[in-house]
Design an enzyme around this catalytic site. Structure first.
Site, PDB file in Angstrom:
ATOM      1  N   HIS A  53      39.433   8.908  80.094  1.00  0.00           N
ATOM      2  CA  HIS A  53      40.854   8.580  79.930  1.00  0.00           C
ATOM      3  C   HIS A  53      41.834   9.498  80.028  1.00  0.00           C
ATOM      4  O   HIS A  53      41.523  10.857  80.045  1.00  0.00           O
ATOM      5  CB  HIS A  53      40.720   7.987  78.238  1.00  0.00           C
ATOM      6  CG  HIS A  53      40.402   8.986  77.181  1.00  0.00           C
ATOM      7  ND1 HIS A  53      39.299   8.525  76.546  1.00  0.00           N
ATOM      8  CD2 HIS A  53      40.840  10.064  76.931  1.00  0.00           C
ATOM      9  CE1 HIS A  53      39.206   9.607  75.643  1.00  0.00           C
ATOM     10  NE2 HIS A  53      40.000  10.329  76.114  1.00  0.00           N
TER      11      HIS A  53
HETATM   12  P1  TYD Z   1      35.997   7.721  72.601  1.00  0.00           P
HETATM   13  O1  TYD Z   1      37.657   7.750  72.911  1.00  0.00           O
HETATM   14  O2  TYD Z   1      35.052   6.800  73.656  1.00  0.00           O
HETATM   15  O3  TYD Z   1      35.578   9.394  72.788  1.00  0.00           O
HETATM   16  P2  TYD Z   1      35.341  10.493  74.007  1.00  0.00           P
HETATM   17  O4  TYD Z   1      36.688  10.714  74.283  1.00  0.00           O
HETATM   18  O5  TYD Z   1      34.906  11.565  73.179  1.00  0.00           O
HETATM   19  O6  TYD Z   1      34.418   9.811  74.941  1.00  0.00           O
HETATM   20  O7  TYD Z   1      36.153   7.418  71.314  1.00  0.00           O
HETATM   21  C1  TYD Z   1      34.897   6.846  70.429  1.00  0.00           C
HETATM   22  C2  TYD Z   1      35.157   5.857  69.459  1.00  0.00           C
HETATM   23  O8  TYD Z   1      35.776   6.519  68.521  1.00  0.00           O
HETATM   24  C3  TYD Z   1      36.029   4.860  70.051  1.00  0.00           C
HETATM   25  O9  TYD Z   1      35.920   3.763  69.277  1.00  0.00           O
HETATM   26  C4  TYD Z   1      37.649   5.353  69.224  1.00  0.00           C
HETATM   27  C5  TYD Z   1      37.176   5.949  67.987  1.00  0.00           C
HETATM   28  N1  TYD Z   1      37.971   7.261  67.756  1.00  0.00           N
HETATM   29  C6  TYD Z   1      38.642   7.223  66.662  1.00  0.00           C
HETATM   30  O10 TYD Z   1      38.660   6.288  65.776  1.00  0.00           O
HETATM   31  N2  TYD Z   1      39.333   8.355  66.229  1.00  0.00           N
HETATM   32  C7  TYD Z   1      39.351   9.431  67.198  1.00  0.00           C
HETATM   33  O11 TYD Z   1      40.037  10.473  66.891  1.00  0.00           O
HETATM   34  C8  TYD Z   1      38.651   9.501  68.273  1.00  0.00           C
HETATM   35  C9  TYD Z   1      38.588  10.498  69.246  1.00  0.00           C
HETATM   36  C10 TYD Z   1      37.929   8.352  68.560  1.00  0.00           C
END
Ligand code: TYD
Length: 133
Positions: A53
């Protein structure tokens, strides 16, 4: 527009002595923003790709405080670069609107992330084609 040339490694102060090391993460100094959020990624193995992302507003600094991982960054001109994170006192600064993939996590990897924004799903761009438009 931000580009991968705005992405850079940051060396954190290490206040080591005979008792061990102490790396400092302080907002507004070596970290070029005030810190509003801290999270860490652990228990991801070598087969996993995380991230995938870009963020419209948030900046980040990523630090592998234990173990190692790789981060591929891509900008909206399709320039890309891979960084290896494997030192507890070295961070990777990512400004907004840089696509990031985190992968190749070592079994002991703990990837600490600090950001200048609270979590807001609406500022995440998760569609690569949309990011490149
Ligand atoms: P995600 O963005 O997929 O993590 P990464 O970038 O490490 O692959 O996040 C996983 C889940 O956690 C998603 O449902 C969003 C949630 N999340 C939060 O609630 N707060 C946060 O600060 C982060 C980074 C993720």
């Amino acid at each position: 527009m931000t580009t991968i040339h705005d992405v850079r490694m940051i060396t954190l102060p290490e206040l080591g002595d005979e008792r061990g090391n102490l790396a400092v993460i302080e907002g507004g100094g070596d970290i070029p923003f005030e810190i509003r959020r801290v999270f860490y990624i652990h228990g991801s193995d070598a087969s996993v790709i995380r991230g995938r992302h870009a963020n419209k507003r948030s900046s980040f600094v990523l630090i592998n405080i234990t173990g190692s991982s790789k981060v591929k960054v891509i900008d909206q001109d399709a320039n890309e670069q891979v960084f290896v994170l494997d030192k507890a006192h070295i961070g990777l600064y990512l400004p907004p609107m840089i696509w990031k993939d985190m992968y190749d996590f070592s079994p002991d990897s703990v990837l600490l992330v600090v950001s200048d924004e609270h979590y807001d799903d609406a500022e995440y761009v998760r569609d690569f084609a949309e990011f490149m438009r």
